[in-house]
Design an enzyme around this catalytic site. Sequence first.
Site, PDB file in Angstrom:
ATOM      1  N   ASN A 135     -20.066 129.973   3.208  1.00  0.00           N
ATOM      2  CA  ASN A 135     -21.205 130.278   2.338  1.00  0.00           C
ATOM      3  C   ASN A 135     -21.780 128.958   1.830  1.00  0.00           C
ATOM      4  O   ASN A 135     -21.173 128.282   0.994  1.00  0.00           O
ATOM      5  CB  ASN A 135     -20.757 131.153   1.166  1.00  0.00           C
ATOM      6  CG  ASN A 135     -21.918 131.567   0.277  1.00  0.00           C
ATOM      7  OD1 ASN A 135     -23.068 131.605   0.720  1.00  0.00           O
ATOM      8  ND2 ASN A 135     -21.629 131.853  -0.977  1.00  0.00           N
ATOM      9  N   GLY A 181     -24.090 127.046  -0.382  1.00  0.00           N
ATOM     10  CA  GLY A 181     -24.871 127.193  -1.598  1.00  0.00           C
ATOM     11  C   GLY A 181     -25.479 125.882  -2.038  1.00  0.00           C
ATOM     12  O   GLY A 181     -25.226 124.820  -1.454  1.00  0.00           O
ATOM     13  N   ASP A 229     -27.525 134.863   0.043  1.00  0.00           N
ATOM     14  CA  ASP A 229     -26.472 135.178  -0.924  1.00  0.00           C
ATOM     15  C   ASP A 229     -26.732 136.514  -1.601  1.00  0.00           C
ATOM     16  O   ASP A 229     -25.813 137.335  -1.765  1.00  0.00           O
ATOM     17  CB  ASP A 229     -26.329 134.057  -1.958  1.00  0.00           C
ATOM     18  CG  ASP A 229     -27.645 133.685  -2.647  1.00  0.00           C
ATOM     19  OD1 ASP A 229     -28.729 134.126  -2.198  1.00  0.00           O
ATOM     20  OD2 ASP A 229     -27.585 132.926  -3.635  1.00  0.00           O
ATOM     21  N   ASP A 288     -24.419 137.282 -10.194  1.00  0.00           N
ATOM     22  CA  ASP A 288     -23.884 136.088  -9.530  1.00  0.00           C
ATOM     23  C   ASP A 288     -24.060 134.887 -10.449  1.00  0.00           C
ATOM     24  O   ASP A 288     -25.175 134.427 -10.692  1.00  0.00           O
ATOM     25  CB  ASP A 288     -24.615 135.875  -8.204  1.00  0.00           C
ATOM     26  CG  ASP A 288     -23.879 134.904  -7.289  1.00  0.00           C
ATOM     27  OD1 ASP A 288     -23.155 134.028  -7.806  1.00  0.00           O
ATOM     28  OD2 ASP A 288     -24.022 135.028  -6.058  1.00  0.00           O
TER      29      ASP A 288
END
Length: 256
Positions: free
Chosen positions: A6, A8, A106, A127
């Site tokens: 992931n 980010g 996401d 989140d």
Amino acid sequence: MLLAVNIGNTNIRFAAFRSETDIITWTINSKPPRTESEFFAKFSNMYEPFGISKDDITDIVIGSVVPPLTLNVKKALRKIHHFTPMIVDRNTPSAIVHTSNQMGTDLYANAVAAHYQDYHGKKIVIDFGTALTFLGINDDGTVGGVVIAPGIITALNSLVGETAQLPNIELKEPKSVLGTDTESCMQSGMVYGFLSMVEGMIDRINEEAGEKCFVISTGGVGGVYKPLTTKIDADDRLHTIKGLKILYELNKDSIK
């Protein structure tokens, strides 16, 4: 073993799935940006501290909200493992229904994880990342909408960086709402202040949804806020990356 990645704005999180519950996870900083060769050098030895061999990794899925990094990460991992990782985004097929052509991977992965896991009814996924986001999703997989606000660490770094006398602080619950020194004053603002906003947004979304939604928190500091409120039902720091895994499982046959 599946490796989910992931990418980010602050961190790149890796999760190696030995099973549904046995998950080995670690992060590296997303900044500064790196070339394919730099990622290759950094990734080549990243498994050893966790008792994993690169040969244990048989599949890779990547989700990213940082387009300049995506291709370099993909190429570096392909060079190490000698197969091409799957990249997923908001257009990767699933039961999630949304109308946005701007939804971040996401947020999409958060919706997927909320829909396909054992949560029922309407849901809110909060989140606590670089941005603080609230995603509303109906029981049929339709995305109701999203709220985006400054992330808590982002706001704290801005506060410290833009002032001459405010220090870096540990993000933890202070002893009282009204602080008696600079550190506790800031902790109250960052913890109770943001918690009040989170609780208020949950109430507003519930009112708009017409029912009490099941609330899931995730992200780097979600675990700080979950114990302080009854409005968050579950905290799962791997919620987003589990969504990437689900997207891989749904679509792996179509790429082989």
